[in-house]
Design a protein around this motif. Structure first.
Motif: not given
Length: 279
Positions: A184, A188, A253-254, A256-258, A260-261
């Motif tokens: 991930a 990003i 996939a999880y 990648e979002r986590w 960045q946050t």
């Protein structure tokens, strides 16, 4: 004082395979396994029995993959556990043996990956620091063409494992060891760093520096806890080991979002020393 008797449970090749099947490991699938031998109990046969049990559960059509990292092949300027005198750095760089997939031992990933690395028929990828080894009919497809400037990204075995629907097995290991999360980091916006290591040439070893994506397992335990809360993760006991099973693709996939946050740029840049030297 006499040595205390082992506490168990007594674990064998057969009980390992039985527990893995009960957990949901399927014959013919591809598994990326991260493991802690100590967590399993008293294993009759040690790491050899663990590998045999994993292969039995997967069957002849399944493929076992493990990280066979060699983080010691790294810049001595980054070593912290322990550090070495700065006066030694240039000599270490000039004389460190280059990576050889048949010879270079694993470091910092446990005894089961080292056993897989030396298993008859095992194949190992070409990256000098973050290689993977595989046993089974998909091994060659997984480990081939691991790019020397792509530790754990799109041109590494992780991306191939994701594409073929492989699953991660955390066999007594924590989420901090989950290499799939690193894929991930390549997808990003990420800092880049210079990475030094020795490489083999026909004339002998030489030192090279490449530019790479900065990777860090910092906060992977926290990431894993959130992933497990929000996504389906199979949990159970194998021997005495708390074990988790989930798709590589779901984890990537999880993450990648986590990431960045939750991860700051400062955390990323300051934590790129080789894992085997930090722990």
């Amino acid at each position: 004082m006499p040595t205390p008797p082992p506490t168990g449970p007594l674990v064998t090749r057969a009980t390992l395979a039985e527990d893995l099947r009960a957990l949901g490991v399927r014959p013919g699938e591809t598994l990326l396994a991260h493991s802690s031998l100590r967590s399993l109990g008293w294993v009759n046969g040690g790491s050899v029995a663990v590998v045999e049990g994993l292969l039995d559960a997967l069957g002849p059509d399944g493929t076992l993959v493990v990280p066979t990292q060699s983080g010691g092949l790294s810049d001595p300027a980054l070593w912290t556990s322990p550090p070495v005198p700065e006066a030694w750095w240039e000599t270490i760089r000039a004389t460190m043996p280059g990576y050889d997939p048949l010879v270079t031992p694993t470091r910092g990933v446990g005894v089961v990956p080292e056993t897989v690395r030396t298993w008859p028929g095992a194949l190992r990828s070409a990256h000098p620091q973050t290689s993977f080894a595989a046993i089974g009919p998909r091994a060659a497809k997984i480990i081939e063409d691991h790019a020397p400037d792509c530790r754990l990204g799109e041109r590494s075995p992780l991306a191939r494992l994701e594409a073929m629907g492989a699953r991660v097995l955390l066999l007594g290991a924590g989420y901090d060891s989950c290499t799939g999360f690193h894929l991930a980091e390549y997808r990003i916006p990420s800092p880049r760093v210079e990475v030094g290591r020795p490489v083999r040439t026909p004339e002998g070893s030489r030192w090279e520096v490449v530019t790479e994506v900065s990777i860090s397992s910092e906060r992977f335990d926290e990431l894993g806890a959130d992933f497990e809360r929000d996504r389906p993760v199979v949990r159970g006991l194998v021997g005495a080991a708390d074990t988790r099973l989930f798709p590589v693709a779901d984890a990537v996939a999880y993450a990648e979002r986590w990431l960045q946050t939750h991860r700051s740029r400062e955390e990323w840049v300051t934590d790129d020393a080789p894992a085997s030297r930090r722990s």
